[in-house]
Design an enzyme around this catalytic site. Structure first.
Site, short mmCIF file in Angstrom:
data_model
loop_
_atom_site.label_atom_id
_atom_site.label_comp_id
_atom_site.label_asym_id
_atom_site.label_seq_id
_atom_site.Cartn_x
_atom_site.Cartn_y
_atom_site.Cartn_z
N PRO A 109 23.18 12.96 5.96
CA PRO A 109 23.65 14.32 6.24
C PRO A 109 22.92 15.37 5.38
O PRO A 109 22.55 15.10 4.23
CB PRO A 109 25.14 14.27 5.88
CG PRO A 109 25.50 12.82 5.96
CD PRO A 109 24.27 12.10 5.49
N GLU A 148 13.06 23.83 0.30
CA GLU A 148 12.07 24.74 -0.28
C GLU A 148 11.59 24.24 -1.64
O GLU A 148 10.41 24.36 -1.97
CB GLU A 148 12.68 26.14 -0.42
CG GLU A 148 12.91 26.88 0.89
CD GLU A 148 14.16 26.43 1.62
OE1 GLU A 148 14.94 25.64 1.03
OE2 GLU A 148 14.38 26.86 2.76
N PRO A 188 9.21 17.27 9.32
CA PRO A 188 8.86 15.89 9.70
C PRO A 188 7.74 15.29 8.86
O PRO A 188 7.31 14.17 9.12
CB PRO A 188 8.40 16.06 11.16
CG PRO A 188 7.77 17.42 11.18
CD PRO A 188 8.58 18.28 10.21
N LEU A 189 7.27 16.02 7.86
CA LEU A 189 6.10 15.56 7.11
C LEU A 189 6.43 14.47 6.09
O LEU A 189 5.55 13.69 5.72
CB LEU A 189 5.42 16.73 6.41
CG LEU A 189 4.81 17.77 7.36
CD1 LEU A 189 4.18 18.90 6.57
CD2 LEU A 189 3.80 17.14 8.30
N GLU A 190 7.67 14.40 5.62
CA GLU A 190 8.02 13.34 4.67
C GLU A 190 7.91 11.96 5.32
O GLU A 190 7.29 11.06 4.75
CB GLU A 190 9.41 13.59 4.08
CG GLU A 190 9.41 14.79 3.13
CD GLU A 190 10.77 15.07 2.53
OE1 GLU A 190 11.67 14.23 2.71
OE2 GLU A 190 10.93 16.11 1.88
N GLY A 241 18.85 13.76 -2.96
CA GLY A 241 17.49 13.53 -3.42
C GLY A 241 16.92 12.16 -3.12
O GLY A 241 15.95 11.75 -3.76
N GLU A 242 17.48 11.45 -2.13
CA GLU A 242 16.98 10.11 -1.84
C GLU A 242 16.39 9.98 -0.44
O GLU A 242 15.97 8.90 -0.05
CB GLU A 242 18.10 9.08 -2.03
CG GLU A 242 18.56 8.95 -3.47
CD GLU A 242 19.48 7.77 -3.70
OE1 GLU A 242 19.34 7.10 -4.74
OE2 GLU A 242 20.35 7.50 -2.83
#
Length: 433
Positions: free
Chosen positions: A273, A61, A340-342, A314-315
């Site tokens: 994970p 989010e 799935p947009l990243e 964050g990677e």
């Protein structure tokens, strides 16, 4: 009103158990024991008052709201912007993306005295919730205190609608308290109307999750990861990344991987994970299958290892840029999948399982544009799923042209659907007048 009073009483009764759940969760993730006073609305000083609060439950989010929050900071430079989360990973993401540009703390438990202290401490002009975040007690208290209420990126699946309808005496008054609800699609809008939302106070703004972009931090992470992957890249090893995995996903990925390396021996599997408390368990699972393993936390270069465990925070987005094919975790069971947009932003071919219910509209748009491969197997048997996944992966690894077409198509879907952040900002400005 009776339903809300009953809800408040029930939460008071359950409060010791809620705290116990946090303590139990903290065994694997000690961060859950930190800042417990914030869970009761006792925000540390000095927190500025009279601003806007944006609640983003966890990492996904926070990332989805990044563009919106940045525009909020630009639009209201004179107001304190507070971003709340409920998880430590979400908290870390806020600090990473925004630093001291925003105020940050945990959203308190939705018990009467905690939310009252929270609102008294911050005295906000507006409170913004996201997607399915409905906190009946806090929302009621905001309305009673004349705090403007906005729900952005509203999402209400058919499954959630069915569950909420059983609680209409509590939920319907809750959503009717919002000054406006911005939904991410027409289907979600219709679901909110069925639940009792006011037609004049609801509209379709599109999905905030399309408003993603690269920044300097992500580009720096790309370079950092590239240095660790340098030997693999030099040897032209194909890289398969499975993102945001839950329990069961890793076993499926490893079973599929064992089949694929019979033909593609140099394939590197990258596992990311979803929850940090599972990092060690996933590492043990890989080693138990006799696979060689490198861990990101050890900061070691990936040479001939078969699996690279991204046990870091964050990677993921930066890691997507280095993969050849990406599979979304959480889509092979009843989790509902992940965004799935990243990978689409990096023009990567994407494979998902049969359950993408959390991203139904996005998945549909990608499928209609031939920009994603969705598997058909709905069985929760690892053997059946791994058979289809391994065959799909092998075929895609051997078809560079299809990889390119899928990736380019996915990227175009992202570009075409951007703009929800700006529409949400316009609604904030309207309500703040």
């Amino acid at each position: 009103m009776f339903a809300l009073l009953l809800y408040r009483l029930l939460l008071l009764i359950l409060l010791p158990f809620l705290l116990l759940a946090l303590v139990i969760r903290s065994k694997n993730n000690p961060a859950y024991r930190a800042r417990l006073t914030e869970r009761f609305g006792l925000f540390p000083k000095p927190f500025k008052q009279g601003g806007i609060i944006v609640h983003a439950a966890s990492v996904g989010e926070v990332i989805a709201l990044k563009s919106f929050i940045e525009q909020l900071l630009d639009t209201y430079p004179e107001l304190p912007i507070t971003v709340t989360t409920f998880t430590p990973t979400g908290s870390a993401q806020v600090n990473k993306l925004f630093g001291n540009k925003v105020q940050h703390g945990y959203l308190p438990l939705d018990v009467f005295f905690a939310s009252k202290l929270f609102l008294h401490r911050l005295k906000p002009k507006m409170m913004i919730f996201m997607e399915t975040e409905l906190w009946p007690n806090l929302i009621s208290q905001c309305a009673d205190n004349k705090v403007k209420l906005l729900l952005v990126n509203g999402r209400l699946s058919a499954k959630s609608l069915k569950s909420y309808k059983k609680l209409t005496p509590l939920i319907t008054p809750c959503i009717q308290r919002f000054d406006h609800i911005l939904c991410q699609s027409q289907e979600n809008l219709e679901h909110y109307l069925q639940l009792g939302a006011k037609p004049q106070s609801i509209s379709n703004s599109g999905n905030l999750k399309f408003d993603i972009s690269l920044n300097n931090d992500i580009q720096a992470k790309q370079t950092e990861l590239a240095n660790l992957l340098k030997p693999a890249k030099q040897n032209q090893r194909p890289i398969w990344l499975i993102a945001s995995t839950h329990e069961g996903d890793e076993a499926l990925a490893l079973a599929s991987y064992q089949k694929v390396i019979a033909e593609q021996a140099d394939l590197l599997l990258v596992i990311v994970p979803r929850h940090p408390e599972r990092f060690d368990a996933v590492a043990k699972l890989c080693l138990a299958q006799g696979l060689s393993l490198a861990r990101r936390s050890e900061n070691s270069v990936v040479n001939n290892e078969q699996v690279w465990l991204l046990d870091s925070l964050g990677e993921l987005m930066a890691a997507c840029s280095h993969a050849d094919i990406i599979t979304m975790g959480g889509s092979f069971s009843q989790i509902g999948g992940h965004n799935p947009l990243e990978p689409a932003l990096f023009k990567k071919p994407i494979i998902v399982g049969s359950d993408m219910s959390n991203f139904k509209e996005i998945t549909q748009q990608l499928l209609e544009s031939s920009a994603l491969i969705q598997l058909n197997t709905e069985s929760h048997q690892t053997s059946e799923q791994s058979e289809e996944l391994s065959k799909t992966l092998s075929a895609l690894l051997n078809d560079k042209h299809k990889q390119t077409v899928l990736g380019e198509s996915a990227y175009q879907v992202v570009l075409t659907n951007q703009g929800a952040s700006q529409r949400s900002i316009e609604k904030v400005q309207e309500l703040m007048q």
